[in-house]
Design a protein around this motif. Structure first.
Motif, mmCIF file in Angstrom:
data_model
loop_
_atom_site.group_PDB
_atom_site.id
_atom_site.type_symbol
_atom_site.label_atom_id
_atom_site.label_comp_id
_atom_site.label_asym_id
_atom_site.label_seq_id
_atom_site.Cartn_x
_atom_site.Cartn_y
_atom_site.Cartn_z
ATOM 1 N N ALA A 360 0.828 -1.211 0.000
ATOM 2 C CA ALA A 360 0.000 0.000 0.000
ATOM 3 C C ALA A 360 0.857 1.254 0.000
ATOM 4 C CB ALA A 360 -0.925 0.012 1.218
ATOM 5 N N VAL A 361 0.290 2.297 -0.558
ATOM 6 C CA VAL A 361 0.832 3.643 -0.427
ATOM 7 C C VAL A 361 -0.332 4.544 -0.022
ATOM 8 C CG1 VAL A 361 0.571 4.049 -2.927
ATOM 9 C CG2 VAL A 361 2.025 5.566 -1.564
ATOM 10 N N HIS A 362 -0.094 5.359 1.003
ATOM 11 C CA HIS A 362 -1.087 6.328 1.469
ATOM 12 C C HIS A 362 -0.509 7.727 1.310
ATOM 13 C CE1 HIS A 362 -3.871 3.795 4.214
ATOM 14 N NE2 HIS A 362 -3.167 2.944 3.487
ATOM 15 N N ASN A 363 -1.321 8.642 0.833
ATOM 16 C CA ASN A 363 -1.007 10.054 1.003
ATOM 17 C C ASN A 363 -2.153 10.683 1.796
ATOM 18 O OD1 ASN A 363 -3.091 10.715 -0.873
ATOM 19 N ND2 ASN A 363 -1.639 10.718 -2.590
ATOM 20 N N LYS A 364 -2.196 11.977 1.876
ATOM 21 C CA LYS A 364 -3.210 12.604 2.727
ATOM 22 C C LYS A 364 -4.615 12.509 2.143
ATOM 23 C CE LYS A 364 -0.238 16.143 3.349
ATOM 24 N NZ LYS A 364 0.236 17.506 3.719
ATOM 25 N N LYS A 365 -4.712 12.218 0.866
ATOM 26 C CA LYS A 365 -6.025 12.184 0.219
ATOM 27 C C LYS A 365 -6.478 10.788 -0.194
ATOM 28 C CE LYS A 365 -5.885 16.926 -1.577
ATOM 29 N NZ LYS A 365 -6.030 17.780 -2.784
ATOM 30 N N PHE A 366 -5.523 9.940 -0.584
ATOM 31 C CA PHE A 366 -5.902 8.636 -1.127
ATOM 32 C C PHE A 366 -5.037 7.509 -0.555
ATOM 33 C CE2 PHE A 366 -7.381 11.611 -4.357
ATOM 34 C CZ PHE A 366 -8.636 11.088 -4.685
ATOM 35 N N ALA A 367 -5.591 6.308 -0.619
ATOM 36 C CA ALA A 367 -4.849 5.095 -0.289
ATOM 37 C C ALA A 367 -5.008 4.104 -1.437
ATOM 38 C CB ALA A 367 -5.367 4.476 0.998
ATOM 39 N N TYR A 368 -3.876 3.590 -1.916
ATOM 40 C CA TYR A 368 -3.882 2.557 -2.956
ATOM 41 C C TYR A 368 -3.346 1.268 -2.347
ATOM 42 C CZ TYR A 368 -2.245 -0.274 -6.889
ATOM 43 O OH TYR A 368 -2.001 -1.314 -7.752
ATOM 44 N N ILE A 369 -4.049 0.152 -2.566
ATOM 45 C CA ILE A 369 -3.662 -1.144 -1.998
ATOM 46 C C ILE A 369 -3.633 -2.177 -3.107
ATOM 47 C CG2 ILE A 369 -4.244 -2.933 -0.304
ATOM 48 C CD1 ILE A 369 -5.784 -0.750 1.248
ATOM 49 N N PHE A 370 -2.564 -2.964 -3.125
ATOM 50 C CA PHE A 370 -2.383 -4.014 -4.135
ATOM 51 C C PHE A 370 -2.391 -5.373 -3.451
ATOM 52 C CE2 PHE A 370 0.735 -6.599 -6.676
ATOM 53 C CZ PHE A 370 -0.105 -6.837 -7.758
ATOM 54 N N ASN A 371 -3.281 -6.263 -3.906
ATOM 55 C CA ASN A 371 -3.465 -7.591 -3.308
ATOM 56 C C ASN A 371 -3.208 -8.686 -4.343
ATOM 57 O OD1 ASN A 371 -4.711 -6.574 -0.732
ATOM 58 N ND2 ASN A 371 -6.300 -5.877 -2.137
ATOM 59 N N PRO A 372 -1.968 -9.055 -4.603
ATOM 60 C CA PRO A 372 -1.708 -10.079 -5.629
ATOM 61 C C PRO A 372 -2.247 -11.457 -5.275
ATOM 62 C CG PRO A 372 0.301 -9.556 -4.423
ATOM 63 C CD PRO A 372 -0.724 -8.536 -4.017
ATOM 64 N N TRP A 373 -2.588 -11.687 -4.014
ATOM 65 C CA TRP A 373 -3.144 -12.969 -3.590
ATOM 66 C C TRP A 373 -4.633 -13.088 -3.908
ATOM 67 C CZ3 TRP A 373 -7.206 -12.653 -0.232
ATOM 68 C CH2 TRP A 373 -7.355 -11.462 0.483
ATOM 69 N N SER A 374 -5.280 -11.959 -4.179
ATOM 70 C CA SER A 374 -6.728 -11.933 -4.370
ATOM 71 C C SER A 374 -7.102 -12.520 -5.732
ATOM 72 C CB SER A 374 -7.251 -10.506 -4.249
ATOM 73 O OG SER A 374 -8.625 -10.438 -4.543
ATOM 74 N N ASP A 375 -7.654 -13.732 -5.712
ATOM 75 C CA ASP A 375 -8.049 -14.385 -6.960
ATOM 76 C C ASP A 375 -9.503 -14.856 -6.937
ATOM 77 O OD1 ASP A 375 -7.943 -16.464 -5.175
ATOM 78 O OD2 ASP A 375 -6.394 -17.609 -6.223
ATOM 79 N N GLY A 376 -10.250 -14.432 -5.903
ATOM 80 C CA GLY A 376 -11.635 -14.849 -5.774
ATOM 81 C C GLY A 376 -11.811 -16.208 -5.139
ATOM 82 N N LYS A 377 -10.701 -16.890 -4.850
ATOM 83 C CA LYS A 377 -10.756 -18.220 -4.245
ATOM 84 C C LYS A 377 -10.041 -18.262 -2.891
ATOM 85 C CE LYS A 377 -10.764 -20.391 -8.816
ATOM 86 N NZ LYS A 377 -10.036 -21.309 -9.749
#
Length: 515
Positions: A360-377
């Motif tokens: 993740a990267v957070h700034n004062k306005k937004f947060a972006y999160i990357f989940n490479p494990w997320s495959d729906g299963k």
């Protein structure tokens, strides 16, 4: 003439002593708590009366950082960042096992520069390995109820100061308070285990408690939140006992006091997540005669990785190589710093070794999160999955479509997440697929990728391959294989992991620097 010479001599002596005193290395008292949300603290906006007067006093007598964060949202990976000055994926401390690092931790550096170093409670979760003497001149392990007793910490600090009187050294003392970690005060497990032996100085009722927006409004959740806040109160009592012991000693005048939490509350969408409620922390500190009482920094973003270089800067010790944060001493001095408009965070695996690499990267306005494990299963699992609020959400999801949607997200997440923190601080509405926010998404993804490349993050290949579901599956299969191997042979900080008991494991995990 004699009087003039005497006066001049006395002035020289006074000025010399003043200079020596000014150059004297300050003592560092670093107080942490387990699993306390930043907004559970009075000076951070908690509406509960008298919830944290002792923590508040540190801010009132010193400085509060409004935008402070940790790098990891579970215990040992987070705590080791403070002492290593490196991200978990860099240090190797991704989970709850022992690491063989070829560089010194903060207490080692301070020891080599004349400091007496001590840790009271949780030395295992605070250190790379079980070789405590390498890091700490004194290490104390507390067990059971005593980890939550104000009287215990009062006596422990009194004993520490008595020992220190014999050393004639500046000190770095880390005190780790167990509350408000599960089980909470008056949880059935806490009562059965005798952890309720030490109660909080004030007990809150359910009628006084407000459930946070990221959890459902349900009586079962309210009971758990009540018990959580009573544990927050008990933690503050412990802070008060430590501060009183310092005040009663001869060391207060030259001691910097710093207080943080290792991450957010141990409930769904907080601990073990990279949302604000997982990684944002209360961070207050006081430094007599150096920090103006009532100071507050509301603009700059600081994080755990900055702690090590800041302490070295404060103590006048040359910065060691390889640190991945930077000193925020200028902020303490009331100045400004450039490039403090974002922070990075990561989650790698839970306490038994199940892998969920998240960035993740957070700034004062937004947060972006990357989940490479997320495959729906693959289903996310953490300590909170076994507690009351999680079970309530799971049960409500059977009949309530709104809760079902939240439970589905809690369990499976999405490959990418983007949140408008100004309008959605609890991260309820994922904007990653919203056409209106693609510019912000791309900018933050690029910033995170650049950071991951800079520190040599093993998950960089995943973010590069994010558009290929097959390659992400292969990435996760490799991470699973590595995790199972670690579980079978590496020394662990917990008694069991994903493959069973850990008692016979003997190896140390080689940090990336050693590979």
């Amino acid at each position: 003439m004699f009087n003039q010479i005497l006066t001049a001599t006395l002035l020289l002596i006074f000025n010399a002593n003043f200079i020596l005193a000014d150059k004297a290395q300050p003592n560092i008292l670093f107080i942490t708590v387990d699993d306390m949300n930043w907004d559970s603290v009075g000076v951070y906006g908690s509406k509960l009366p008298e919830i944290t007067p002792n923590i508040d006093s540190i801010a009132n007598e010193g400085m509060l950082f409004e935008r402070a964060y940790v790098q990891a949202s579970n215990c040992s990976p987070s705590r080791v960042v403070f002492q290593s000055g490196r991200y978990p994926s860099s240090s190797g401390m991704r989970g709850f096992y022992m690491v063989n690092a070829n560089y010194p931790m903060l207490p080692e550096v301070l020891k080599n520069n004349g400091y007496f170093t001590a840790v009271i409670n949780k030395p295992r979760d605070t250190s790379f390995s079980g070789d405590y003497e390498k890091y700490w001149d004194q290490s104390i392990i507390l067990k059971g109820a005593e980890k939550r007793g104000a009287q215990v910490y009062a006596q422990g600090m009194k004993d520490f100061f008595s020992l220190l009187d014999e050393k004639n050294k500046a000190f770095y003392c880390l005190v780790n308070i167990a509350d408000p970690h599960k089980p909470f005060y008056q949880d059935p497990k806490s009562t059965e285990s005798g952890f309720d032996e030490y109660g909080p100085s004030r007990i809150y009722t359910s009628s006084e408690i407000t459930i946070p927006e990221f959890l459902p409004k349900h009586p079962g959740v309210k009971i758990e939140m009540r018990n959580y806040y009573n544990s927050v109160k008990r933690a503050d009592d412990c802070v008060g006992a430590i501060l009183k012991s310092l005040k009663d000693s001869s060391y207060e005048e030259n001691t910097i006091v710093i207080f943080v939490s290792d991450h957010g509350m141990p409930l769904p969408f907080a601990k073990s997540s990279l949302y604000q409620n997982g990684i944002r922390t209360p961070w207050v500190m006081k430094w007599p005669e150096k920090i103006k009482p009532g100071s507050k920094d509301t603009e700059h973003m600081i994080s755990a990785v900055d702690f090590f270089p800041t302490i070295l800067n404060i103590c006048g010790i040359r910065k060691v190589k390889g640190l991945e944060g930077r000193s925020f001493l200028p902020l303490i001095q009331g100045k400004t710093q450039k490039y403090r408009d974002h922070i990075f965070a990561e989650f790698n695996e839970n306490a038994i070794g199940l892998v969920y690499p998240t960035r993740a990267v957070h700034n004062k306005k937004f947060a972006y999160i990357f989940n490479p494990w997320s495959d729906g299963k693959r289903t996310f699992s953490s300590a909170s999955s076994f507690h009351k609020s999680y079970k309530v959400i799971k049960e409500l999801a059977k009949t309530d479509p709104t809760v079902a949607k939240r439970f589905n997200h809690l369990s499976f997440r999405e490959l990418e997440e983007l949140y408008d923190l100004e309008n959605d601080p609890d991260c309820l509405n994922n904007l990653a697929k919203n056409p209106a926010y693609q510019t912000q998404l791309k900018q933050l993804r690029a910033k995170l990728s650049q950071h991951m490349s800079k520190i040599g993050d093993y998950a960089l290949e995943a973010i590069k391959k994010r558009e290929s579901a097959n390659e992400l599956v292969q990435f996760m299969q490799e991470q699973d294989m590595q995790s199972i191997k670690r579980a079978e042979v590496i020394q662990w900080k917990r008694h069991k992991n994903r493959v069973g008991g850990t008692g016979k494991n003997t190896e140390l995990f080689m940090s990336p620097a050693n590979l």
